[in-house]
Scaffold this motif. Structure first.
Motif, PDB file in Angstrom:
ATOM      1  N   LYS A  56       0.804  -1.223   0.000  1.00 11.49           N
ATOM      2  CA  LYS A  56       0.000   0.000   0.000  1.00 11.49           C
ATOM      3  C   LYS A  56       0.839   1.276   0.000  1.00 11.49           C
ATOM      4  CE  LYS A  56      -3.955  -2.160   2.139  1.00 11.49           C
ATOM      5  NZ  LYS A  56      -4.899  -2.177   3.233  1.00 11.49           N
ATOM      6  N   LEU A  57       2.162   1.127  -0.002  1.00 12.31           N
ATOM      7  CA  LEU A  57       3.029   2.303   0.025  1.00 12.31           C
ATOM      8  C   LEU A  57       3.001   3.013  -1.324  1.00 12.31           C
ATOM      9  CD1 LEU A  57       6.109   0.798   1.879  1.00 12.31           C
ATOM     10  CD2 LEU A  57       4.336   2.284   2.837  1.00 12.31           C
ATOM     11  N   ARG A  58       2.868   4.326  -1.284  1.00  9.65           N
ATOM     12  CA  ARG A  58       2.878   5.122  -2.513  1.00  9.65           C
ATOM     13  C   ARG A  58       4.231   5.785  -2.738  1.00  9.65           C
ATOM     14  NH1 ARG A  58      -3.051   7.613  -3.289  1.00  9.65           N
ATOM     15  NH2 ARG A  58      -4.165   5.926  -2.302  1.00  9.65           N
ATOM     16  N   VAL A  59       4.888   6.155  -1.657  1.00  4.07           N
ATOM     17  CA  VAL A  59       6.198   6.794  -1.729  1.00  4.07           C
ATOM     18  C   VAL A  59       7.073   6.176  -0.645  1.00  4.07           C
ATOM     19  CG1 VAL A  59       7.482   8.961  -1.501  1.00  4.07           C
ATOM     20  CG2 VAL A  59       5.202   8.984  -2.525  1.00  4.07           C
ATOM     21  N   VAL A  60       8.293   5.825  -1.005  1.00  4.02           N
ATOM     22  CA  VAL A  60       9.277   5.350  -0.032  1.00  4.02           C
ATOM     23  C   VAL A  60      10.464   6.302  -0.121  1.00  4.02           C
ATOM     24  CG1 VAL A  60      10.858   3.506   0.615  1.00  4.02           C
ATOM     25  CG2 VAL A  60       8.575   2.946  -0.224  1.00  4.02           C
ATOM     26  N   ILE A  61      10.758   6.959   0.991  1.00 10.97           N
ATOM     27  CA  ILE A  61      11.935   7.827   1.068  1.00 10.97           C
ATOM     28  C   ILE A  61      12.870   7.172   2.060  1.00 10.97           C
ATOM     29  CG2 ILE A  61      12.820  10.113   1.626  1.00 10.97           C
ATOM     30  CD1 ILE A  61       9.971  11.171   0.961  1.00 10.97           C
ATOM     31  N   TYR A  62      14.008   6.767   1.573  1.00  9.12           N
ATOM     32  CA  TYR A  62      14.966   6.031   2.396  1.00  9.12           C
ATOM     33  C   TYR A  62      16.125   6.953   2.705  1.00  9.12           C
ATOM     34  CZ  TYR A  62      15.854   1.360   4.129  1.00  9.12           C
ATOM     35  OH  TYR A  62      16.002   0.263   4.942  1.00  9.12           O
ATOM     36  N   ASP A  63      16.065   7.616   3.885  1.00  7.81           N
ATOM     37  CA  ASP A  63      17.112   8.553   4.290  1.00  7.81           C
ATOM     38  C   ASP A  63      18.317   7.772   4.805  1.00  7.81           C
ATOM     39  OD1 ASP A  63      18.360  10.942   4.754  1.00  7.81           O
ATOM     40  OD2 ASP A  63      17.235  11.409   6.573  1.00  7.81           O
ATOM     41  N   GLU A  64      19.490   8.359   4.649  1.00  6.73           N
ATOM     42  CA  GLU A  64      20.749   7.684   4.989  1.00  6.73           C
ATOM     43  C   GLU A  64      20.763   6.310   4.318  1.00  6.73           C
ATOM     44  OE1 GLU A  64      23.067   9.435   6.202  1.00  6.73           O
ATOM     45  OE2 GLU A  64      21.799  11.087   6.844  1.00  6.73           O
ATOM     46  N   ALA A  65      20.427   6.301   3.046  1.00  4.23           N
ATOM     47  CA  ALA A  65      20.196   5.062   2.307  1.00  4.23           C
ATOM     48  C   ALA A  65      21.385   4.129   2.277  1.00  4.23           C
ATOM     49  CB  ALA A  65      19.759   5.385   0.875  1.00  4.23           C
ATOM     50  N   ASP A  66      22.597   4.670   2.233  1.00  5.21           N
ATOM     51  CA  ASP A  66      23.763   3.785   2.170  1.00  5.21           C
ATOM     52  C   ASP A  66      23.823   2.878   3.387  1.00  5.21           C
ATOM     53  OD1 ASP A  66      24.179   6.101   3.629  1.00  5.21           O
ATOM     54  OD2 ASP A  66      26.261   6.351   3.020  1.00  5.21           O
ATOM     55  N   LEU A  67      23.616   3.427   4.566  1.00  3.34           N
ATOM     56  CA  LEU A  67      23.624   2.624   5.791  1.00  3.34           C
ATOM     57  C   LEU A  67      22.325   1.832   5.936  1.00  3.34           C
ATOM     58  CD1 LEU A  67      25.078   1.898   8.405  1.00  3.34           C
ATOM     59  CD2 LEU A  67      24.040   3.918   9.452  1.00  3.34           C
ATOM     60  N   PHE A  90      -1.000   0.498  -5.273  1.00  2.00           N
ATOM     61  CA  PHE A  90      -0.818   1.839  -5.818  1.00  2.00           C
ATOM     62  C   PHE A  90       0.502   1.893  -6.564  1.00  2.00           C
ATOM     63  CE2 PHE A  90      -2.951   2.280  -1.664  1.00  2.00           C
ATOM     64  CZ  PHE A  90      -4.170   2.783  -2.088  1.00  2.00           C
ATOM     65  N   SER A  91       0.628   2.860  -7.488  1.00  2.00           N
ATOM     66  CA  SER A  91       1.938   3.068  -8.093  1.00  2.00           C
ATOM     67  C   SER A  91       2.839   3.686  -7.035  1.00  2.00           C
ATOM     68  CB  SER A  91       1.831   3.974  -9.318  1.00  2.00           C
ATOM     69  OG  SER A  91       1.378   5.246  -8.949  1.00  2.00           O
ATOM     70  N   ARG A  92       4.135   3.529  -7.188  1.00  4.62           N
ATOM     71  CA  ARG A  92       5.060   3.938  -6.138  1.00  4.62           C
ATOM     72  C   ARG A  92       6.265   4.640  -6.735  1.00  4.62           C
ATOM     73  NH1 ARG A  92       7.042  -0.892  -3.152  1.00  4.62           N
ATOM     74  NH2 ARG A  92       4.895  -0.902  -2.477  1.00  4.62           N
ATOM     75  N   VAL A  93       6.764   5.632  -6.000  1.00  6.81           N
ATOM     76  CA  VAL A  93       8.009   6.310  -6.319  1.00  6.81           C
ATOM     77  C   VAL A  93       8.946   6.082  -5.144  1.00  6.81           C
ATOM     78  CG1 VAL A  93       9.082   8.542  -6.792  1.00  6.81           C
ATOM     79  CG2 VAL A  93       6.811   8.055  -7.687  1.00  6.81           C
ATOM     80  N   SER A  94      10.202   5.782  -5.413  1.00  5.65           N
ATOM     81  CA  SER A  94      11.182   5.539  -4.358  1.00  5.65           C
ATOM     82  C   SER A  94      12.318   6.545  -4.472  1.00  5.65           C
ATOM     83  CB  SER A  94      11.768   4.135  -4.475  1.00  5.65           C
ATOM     84  OG  SER A  94      10.753   3.169  -4.422  1.00  5.65           O
ATOM     85  N   TYR A  95      12.767   7.052  -3.324  1.00  9.65           N
ATOM     86  CA  TYR A  95      13.882   7.989  -3.271  1.00  9.65           C
ATOM     87  C   TYR A  95      14.948   7.443  -2.330  1.00  9.65           C
ATOM     88  CZ  TYR A  95      10.637  11.447  -5.186  1.00  9.65           C
ATOM     89  OH  TYR A  95       9.742  12.106  -5.975  1.00  9.65           O
ATOM     90  N   LEU A  96      16.201   7.482  -2.770  1.00  7.66           N
ATOM     91  CA  LEU A  96      17.336   7.204  -1.895  1.00  7.66           C
ATOM     92  C   LEU A  96      17.936   8.555  -1.552  1.00  7.66           C
ATOM     93  CD1 LEU A  96      19.207   4.240  -3.626  1.00  7.66           C
ATOM     94  CD2 LEU A  96      17.523   4.147  -1.801  1.00  7.66           C
ATOM     95  N   VAL A  97      18.083   8.831  -0.264  1.00  4.69           N
ATOM     96  CA  VAL A  97      18.579  10.122   0.180  1.00  4.69           C
ATOM     97  C   VAL A  97      19.760   9.898   1.114  1.00  4.69           C
ATOM     98  CG1 VAL A  97      17.979  12.264   1.390  1.00  4.69           C
ATOM     99  CG2 VAL A  97      16.227  11.049   0.082  1.00  4.69           C
ATOM    100  N   GLY A  98      20.768  10.743   1.012  1.00 10.80           N
ATOM    101  CA  GLY A  98      21.887  10.672   1.944  1.00 10.80           C
ATOM    102  C   GLY A  98      23.071  11.448   1.424  1.00 10.80           C
ATOM    103  N   ALA A  99      23.835  11.988   2.346  1.00 14.25           N
ATOM    104  CA  ALA A  99      25.004  12.780   1.959  1.00 14.25           C
ATOM    105  C   ALA A  99      26.070  11.916   1.299  1.00 14.25           C
ATOM    106  CB  ALA A  99      25.580  13.488   3.179  1.00 14.25           C
ATOM    107  N   THR A 100      26.149  10.637   1.680  1.00 15.93           N
ATOM    108  CA  THR A 100      27.209   9.782   1.135  1.00 15.93           C
ATOM    109  C   THR A 100      26.679   8.666   0.246  1.00 15.93           C
ATOM    110  OG1 THR A 100      27.176   8.380   3.105  1.00 15.93           O
ATOM    111  CG2 THR A 100      28.730  10.222   3.106  1.00 15.93           C
ATOM    112  N   VAL A 101      25.380   8.629  -0.010  1.00 12.61           N
ATOM    113  CA  VAL A 101      24.848   7.595  -0.897  1.00 12.61           C
ATOM    114  C   VAL A 101      25.341   7.900  -2.317  1.00 12.61           C
ATOM    115  CG1 VAL A 101      22.655   8.739  -1.424  1.00 12.61           C
ATOM    116  CG2 VAL A 101      22.780   6.275  -1.520  1.00 12.61           C
TER     117      VAL A 101
END
Length: 141
Positions: A56-67, A90-101
């Motif tokens: 059921k997730l529509r958006v996944v934001i993965y902060d500090e994604a590398d770790l 639902f359709s989904r958008v995924s984001y990887l976020v992080g200073a070192t990713v």
């Protein structure tokens, strides 16, 4: 007066749930939430306890994604970023976020089909870009 981001109520009608420690994890997400904030450790528990339904997730934001990608089991990564549209509601958008990713890490996740191609992006301090399988170009490039 210092404000606490975890007490923020957000826009009216949007329900925010937060699980960041053992006590919160015992309670789980008792209410249906629109936004869930958690860590890889507690995400696993929330999925196992059916507090979070990855389909059921529509958006996944993965902060500090590398770790975070290292700390999340392969099974839960597959559930969280399932690329099979038949299994998602639902359709989904995924984001990887992080200073070192790195973009290569994100592209590897797309290549290994952990993240869906064409719906996954990387955001760093200096770059925002769609992720793709290594060596492939996006239309218009």
């Amino acid at each position: 007066l210092r404000k606490n981001m975890f007490r923020y109520k957000g826009p009216k009608g949007v329900k925010i749930g937060c699980v960041l420690d053992e006590q919160m994890s015992k309670e789980g997400l008792k209410l249906q939430t629109d936004i869930a904030i958690t860590t890889p450790h507690y995400l696993t528990k929330l999925i196992e306890d059916n507090d979070v339904d990855p389909s059921k997730l529509r958006v996944v934001i993965y902060d500090e994604a590398d770790l975070g990608l290292e700390q999340t089991s392969d099974d839960n990564l597959k559930l969280l970023f399932d690329n099979e549209e038949k299994r998602r509601q639902f359709s989904r958008v995924s984001y990887l976020v992080g200073a070192t990713v790195t973009e290569s890490l994100g592209n590897l996740a797309v290549k290994d089909e952990i993240l869906p191609e064409g719906k996954s992006f990387i955001a760093t301090a200096t770059r925002f870009a769609p992720l793709r399988k290594e060596g492939e170009e996006l239309p218009g490039e």
